[in-house]
Design an enzyme around this catalytic site. Sequence first.
Site, PDB file in Angstrom:
ATOM      1  N   HIS A   7      -0.568   2.708  16.347  1.00 18.55           N
ATOM      2  CA  HIS A   7       0.165   3.772  15.673  1.00 18.55           C
ATOM      3  C   HIS A   7      -0.762   4.550  14.752  1.00 18.55           C
ATOM      4  O   HIS A   7      -1.879   4.123  14.469  1.00 18.55           O
ATOM      5  CB  HIS A   7       1.365   3.213  14.892  1.00 18.55           C
ATOM      6  CG  HIS A   7       1.001   2.170  13.881  1.00 18.55           C
ATOM      7  ND1 HIS A   7       0.701   0.864  14.223  1.00 18.55           N
ATOM      8  CD2 HIS A   7       0.895   2.211  12.527  1.00 18.55           C
ATOM      9  CE1 HIS A   7       0.437   0.163  13.141  1.00 18.55           C
ATOM     10  NE2 HIS A   7       0.535   0.962  12.089  1.00 18.55           N
ATOM     11  N   HIS A  14      -4.411   2.746  14.868  1.00 20.63           N
ATOM     12  CA  HIS A  14      -4.781   1.350  14.610  1.00 20.63           C
ATOM     13  C   HIS A  14      -3.581   0.453  14.917  1.00 20.63           C
ATOM     14  O   HIS A  14      -2.450   0.935  15.036  1.00 20.63           O
ATOM     15  CB  HIS A  14      -5.184   1.159  13.137  1.00 20.63           C
ATOM     16  CG  HIS A  14      -4.049   1.368  12.185  1.00 20.63           C
ATOM     17  ND1 HIS A  14      -3.527   2.623  11.915  1.00 20.63           N
ATOM     18  CD2 HIS A  14      -3.299   0.490  11.464  1.00 20.63           C
ATOM     19  CE1 HIS A  14      -2.518   2.506  11.072  1.00 20.63           C
ATOM     20  NE2 HIS A  14      -2.345   1.223  10.780  1.00 20.63           N
ATOM     21  N   LYS A  45       0.864  -1.174   0.000  1.00 23.98           N
ATOM     22  CA  LYS A  45       0.000   0.000   0.000  1.00 23.98           C
ATOM     23  C   LYS A  45       0.906   1.231   0.000  1.00 23.98           C
ATOM     24  O   LYS A  45       1.638   1.463   0.955  1.00 23.98           O
ATOM     25  CB  LYS A  45      -0.917   0.001   1.234  1.00 23.98           C
ATOM     26  CG  LYS A  45      -1.914   1.158   1.243  1.00 23.98           C
ATOM     27  CD  LYS A  45      -2.939   0.970   2.371  1.00 23.98           C
ATOM     28  CE  LYS A  45      -3.892   2.160   2.445  1.00 23.98           C
ATOM     29  NZ  LYS A  45      -3.833   2.858   3.732  1.00 23.98           N
ATOM     30  N   ASP A  99      -1.737  -3.031  13.153  1.00 21.29           N
ATOM     31  CA  ASP A  99      -1.773  -3.750  11.874  1.00 21.29           C
ATOM     32  C   ASP A  99      -2.294  -5.166  12.086  1.00 21.29           C
ATOM     33  O   ASP A  99      -1.912  -5.830  13.052  1.00 21.29           O
ATOM     34  CB  ASP A  99      -0.368  -3.815  11.250  1.00 21.29           C
ATOM     35  CG  ASP A  99       0.067  -2.470  10.685  1.00 21.29           C
ATOM     36  OD1 ASP A  99      -0.771  -1.548  10.635  1.00 21.29           O
ATOM     37  OD2 ASP A  99       1.238  -2.354  10.285  1.00 21.29           O
TER      38      ASP A  99
END
Length: 356
Positions: free
Chosen positions: A290, A234, A215, A236
């Site tokens: 993060h 969020h 991404k 990962d």
Amino acid sequence: MVTTVASRVESLSSSGIQAIPKEYVRPEEELTSMGNVFEEEKKEEGPQVPTIDLRDIDSKDSEVRDKCREELKKAAMGWGVMHLVNHGISDDLIDRVKKAGEAFFNQPIEEKEKYANDQATGQIQGYGSKLANNTSGQLEWEDYFFHLVYPEDKRDMSIWPKTPSDYTEATSEYARQLRDLATKILSVLSLGLGLEEGRLEKEVGGLEELLLQMKINYYPKCPQPELALGVEAHTDISALTFILHNMVPGLQLFYEGKWVTAKCVPNSIIMHIGDTIEILSNGKYKSILHRGKVNKEKVRISWAVFCEPPKEKIILKPLPETVSETEPAQFPPRTFQQHIHYKLFKKTQTLEDPTK
């Protein structure tokens, strides 16, 4: 319900607006922690994201090798994020990957729209912008390009950018080398749990099934950076995430109750431990919260590669060796797909009934 394509943040940014639309403004409780990212990156006091030198990860000298591996394990347990240096991927290749990604985003929006994804129909690969998610209704100040880069036989080359001409070759070679690095890291993390070397690799799908999804995040200049986020807070969902960036600060980690801004370390790859490894290790390795900050002076670009297990084939749960009477299982069994749903909709699940 038909979802219209989100307007591109790049268009908003270049339109000359002085105030950002309200759907990009973060909730009141978040705004108190939003400072100037350039000033924050310069701070020397307080905790700093660890830098791990991988030069000796395979040293013939067992003492030197063990010291390197111990530092990696310590960073994975304490922080769950680190700057990797001497990682074995050449500066030249990394430079080519960055130049190719920048060249794609430097094209006019009309060119990029030829690669637009369609989240409504499940076509998530391609050029896109975040749609409002159900829980917050917030939008993030970024556009992106998302596609699967490894294994090579699972790629859909029809959505890979044709311009610039080096994009496919540079990105493919980077994905191959990153896949080797992932194996090396997973081996060290396995040994760190007292497991055999190949165990974690096997548990996340091995060479055949572990997917590498790239991404490229494009964060345009923002007229009110104190009100917006490029990516909201969020963790990962991946096993591991590897990140390159264009040396513009923006990554912040929530460590010991405070937001810490990651320094820009030249020639490094940032690596996150994802939820998948946190679950398998029963919380011994951390998946850290993060977020991505934006600024009004410089465009920030980052290249994140998420190493993800297959969606349905594997049940993610703490490995038996990580569970004991004193350390009971912290996570219910779920497929990766169920974990994605759980994260999206914050479903509450119990250990007794993981389907709820």
